[in-house]
Design an enzyme around this catalytic site. Structure first.
Site, PDB file in Angstrom:
ATOM      1  N   TYR A 235       0.811  -1.217   0.000  1.00  0.00           N
ATOM      2  CA  TYR A 235       0.000   0.000   0.000  1.00  0.00           C
ATOM      3  C   TYR A 235       0.842   1.264   0.000  1.00  0.00           C
ATOM      4  O   TYR A 235       0.416   2.291  -0.519  1.00  0.00           O
ATOM      5  CB  TYR A 235      -0.903   0.031   1.240  1.00  0.00           C
ATOM      6  CG  TYR A 235      -2.179  -0.754   1.103  1.00  0.00           C
ATOM      7  CD1 TYR A 235      -2.164  -2.133   0.949  1.00  0.00           C
ATOM      8  CD2 TYR A 235      -3.417  -0.118   1.146  1.00  0.00           C
ATOM      9  CE1 TYR A 235      -3.342  -2.853   0.844  1.00  0.00           C
ATOM     10  CE2 TYR A 235      -4.598  -0.833   1.042  1.00  0.00           C
ATOM     11  CZ  TYR A 235      -4.552  -2.193   0.891  1.00  0.00           C
ATOM     12  OH  TYR A 235      -5.718  -2.901   0.790  1.00  0.00           O
TER      13      TYR A 235
ATOM     14  N   LYS B  84       3.876 -15.369   3.345  1.00  0.00           N
ATOM     15  CA  LYS B  84       4.124 -16.184   2.148  1.00  0.00           C
ATOM     16  C   LYS B  84       5.634 -16.397   2.074  1.00  0.00           C
ATOM     17  O   LYS B  84       6.308 -16.031   1.109  1.00  0.00           O
ATOM     18  CB  LYS B  84       3.561 -15.452   0.918  1.00  0.00           C
ATOM     19  CG  LYS B  84       3.597 -16.240  -0.382  1.00  0.00           C
ATOM     20  CD  LYS B  84       2.605 -17.394  -0.452  1.00  0.00           C
ATOM     21  CE  LYS B  84       2.802 -18.163  -1.753  1.00  0.00           C
ATOM     22  NZ  LYS B  84       1.973 -19.385  -1.810  1.00  0.00           N
TER      23      LYS B  84
ATOM     24  N   ASP C 283      -1.989 -18.797   1.570  1.00  0.00           N
ATOM     25  CA  ASP C 283      -2.922 -19.555   0.721  1.00  0.00           C
ATOM     26  C   ASP C 283      -3.628 -20.645   1.522  1.00  0.00           C
ATOM     27  O   ASP C 283      -4.849 -20.753   1.517  1.00  0.00           O
ATOM     28  CB  ASP C 283      -2.233 -20.098  -0.543  1.00  0.00           C
ATOM     29  CG  ASP C 283      -0.903 -20.785  -0.273  1.00  0.00           C
ATOM     30  OD1 ASP C 283      -0.427 -20.781   0.884  1.00  0.00           O
ATOM     31  OD2 ASP C 283      -0.324 -21.331  -1.230  1.00  0.00           O
TER      32      ASP C 283
ATOM     33  N   ASP D   7      -6.067  -7.231   4.480  1.00  0.00           N
ATOM     34  CA  ASP D   7      -7.224  -6.666   3.772  1.00  0.00           C
ATOM     35  C   ASP D   7      -8.085  -7.796   3.205  1.00  0.00           C
ATOM     36  O   ASP D   7      -9.301  -7.834   3.389  1.00  0.00           O
ATOM     37  CB  ASP D   7      -6.737  -5.740   2.646  1.00  0.00           C
ATOM     38  CG  ASP D   7      -7.890  -5.148   1.861  1.00  0.00           C
ATOM     39  OD1 ASP D   7      -8.856  -4.673   2.500  1.00  0.00           O
ATOM     40  OD2 ASP D   7      -7.829  -5.155   0.613  1.00  0.00           O
TER      41      ASP D   7
ATOM     42  N   ASP E 157     -12.042  -9.591   4.767  1.00  0.00           N
ATOM     43  CA  ASP E 157     -13.312  -9.739   4.033  1.00  0.00           C
ATOM     44  C   ASP E 157     -13.733 -11.213   4.018  1.00  0.00           C
ATOM     45  O   ASP E 157     -14.903 -11.548   4.168  1.00  0.00           O
ATOM     46  CB  ASP E 157     -13.197  -9.239   2.582  1.00  0.00           C
ATOM     47  CG  ASP E 157     -13.429  -7.732   2.456  1.00  0.00           C
ATOM     48  OD1 ASP E 157     -13.035  -6.983   3.374  1.00  0.00           O
ATOM     49  OD2 ASP E 157     -13.998  -7.304   1.427  1.00  0.00           O
TER      50      ASP E 157
HETATM   51  C1  IPM Z   1     -10.374  -1.561   3.930  1.00  0.00           C
HETATM   52  C2  IPM Z   1     -10.589  -1.002   2.546  1.00  0.00           C
HETATM   53  C3  IPM Z   1      -9.452  -0.041   2.197  1.00  0.00           C
HETATM   54  C4  IPM Z   1      -8.160  -0.831   2.223  1.00  0.00           C
HETATM   55  C5  IPM Z   1      -9.610   0.699   0.848  1.00  0.00           C
HETATM   56  C6  IPM Z   1     -10.922   1.439   0.772  1.00  0.00           C
HETATM   57  C7  IPM Z   1      -8.465   1.637   0.596  1.00  0.00           C
HETATM   58  O1  IPM Z   1     -10.716  -2.039   1.628  1.00  0.00           O
HETATM   59  O2  IPM Z   1     -10.265  -0.778   4.889  1.00  0.00           O
HETATM   60  O3  IPM Z   1     -10.323  -2.788   4.088  1.00  0.00           O
HETATM   61  O4  IPM Z   1      -7.810  -1.498   1.224  1.00  0.00           O
HETATM   62  O5  IPM Z   1      -7.463  -0.780   3.240  1.00  0.00           O
HETATM   63 MN    MN Z   2     -10.773  -4.040   2.518  1.00  0.00          MN
END
Ligand code: IPM
Ligand code: MN
Length: 368
Positions: free
Chosen positions: A141, A188, A220, A244, A248
């Protein structure tokens, strides 16, 4: 004493869910006699539209000047073709950097009431309770150099230094001490030099925590284990991009991405944001789930203001509303018979009512 909260609603569903989180913070203030001073500022696409910058100086200053920052979401398809520094996401990344918090805590908890909303078998996931500690200021990032020659080539750099790894690892080990005493470090290392350094440093930090059990996983296979064997994991620590993605994925354990909250600690000012994005497809329809933003308000009380009782009460209020069968659109699938669908603001109102019940119960209990 007044607590100063910078509120940055952002884009898409950000403003709708943030409004409900602010509603709950106000309720906490009224019920417990605290004064919250909210300062609202634009960020992301909303800020680009107003002033040309995704993080205007006044937003940055209000955030740095606050006791805690509550953020909604950023991102809008309108800016898909914008140059990198003019994208909404650039505003969020610059804010994270300015505030300096390097450890992003993303708790993921199984909600029995939402068992029907997950595609997982309840018997394999019941009781899951994982804290993902995502490194937030390094890796792909932020590392330089990076570049993009449109249509021709592009590159990013993945760089970590030992101190960057060590500080986030310590947060993870400290957190494990207050939980079930286990850390899973995800990397990794079979392919990446940065991951080999990650493993070395985390292993070294672990020597200061003989009471905590450390295991290493490749990202993985970990991605599979997280959903096939979630009960095995307690604290998970990992670099920015893996964190990240895995958070999710972990949302499946909680029933919906709309449930997840996060707290970023270690910097000058704490930053509190739900894990979900701006969901432009449902923005303005009143169907977004505000519980992730409300749970984020609970993390703000806990980690930003050290109001642990109030944080726990707000989390109980969320559970209570779910137990009563109230559901936003994302949670309707598989809901028990008799469950009722509510809008974003109705959900906020229900949690507010439940919060006053929870707090009255706690006070009555302490009075006897
Ligand atoms: C998160 C989001 C952010 C990230 C984006 C919106 C920049 O996906 O906070 O998980 O990738 O960190
Ligand atoms: Mn995210």
């Amino acid at each position: 004493m007044a607590y100063r909260i910078a509120v940055l609603p952002g884009d898409g569903v950000g403003p709708e869910v943030t409004q409900e989180a602010v509603r709950l913070l106000r309720a906490v203030g009224n019920l417990c006699g605290y004064e919250f001073r909210f300062t609202e500022k634009p960020i992301g696409g909303a800020a680009v539209r107003q002033s040309g910058s995704p993080l205007p100086p006044e937003t940055r200053e209000a955030a740095l000047d606050a006791d805690a920052v509550l953020l909604g979401a950023v991102g809008s398809p309108e800016f898909d073709r914008a140059r990198a520094h003019q994208r909404p996401e650039a505003g969020l990344l610059a804010l994270r950097q300015a505030l300096g918090g390097y450890a992003n805590l993303r708790p993921v908890v199984w909600h029995e009431e939402l068992a029907g909303s997950t595609p997982l078998r309840p018997e394999a996931a019941r009781g899951a309770n994982v804290l993902i500690v995502r490194e937030l200021l390094g890796g792909l990032y932020f590392s330089e150099p990076r570049g993009h020659e449109p249509g021709v080539s592009a590159y990013n750099t993945l760089r970590y230094t030992a101190p960057e790894i060590e500080r986030v690892a310590r947060i993870a080990f400290d957190a494990a001490r207050g939980r079930r005493g286990r850390v899973a470090s995800v990397d990794k290392a079979n392919v990446l030099e940065t991951s080999r350094l990650w493993r070395e440093v985390v292993t070294r930090v672990a020597r200061d925590y003989p009471d905590v059990v450390l295991e290493h996983h490749y990202v993985d296979s970990f991605a599979m284990l997280l959903l096939t064997n979630p009960l095995r994991f307690d604290v998970v620590v990992t670099e920015n991009m893996f964190g990240d993605i895995l958070s999710d994925e972990a949302a499946v354990l909680a029933g919906s991405l709309g449930m997840l909250a996060s707290a970023t600690v270690g910097g000058r000012v704490g930053l509190f944001e739900p894990v979900h994005g701006s969901a432009p497809d449902i923005a303005g329809t009143g169907t977004a789930n505000p519980l992730g933003a409300i749970a984020t308000a609970a993390l703000l009380l806990r980690h930003g203001l050290e109001l642990e009782n109030e944080a726990a009460d707000l989390e109980s209020a969320i559970d209570m509303v779910l137990a009563e069968g109230w559901r936003t659109a994302d949670l309707v699938r598989g809901a028990p018979r008799g469950a009722r669908r509510v809008s974003t603001s109705e959900m906020g109102t229900l949690v507010e009512r439940a919060l006053s019940d929870v707090m009255n119960m706690r006070q009555a209990y302490h009075a006897v």
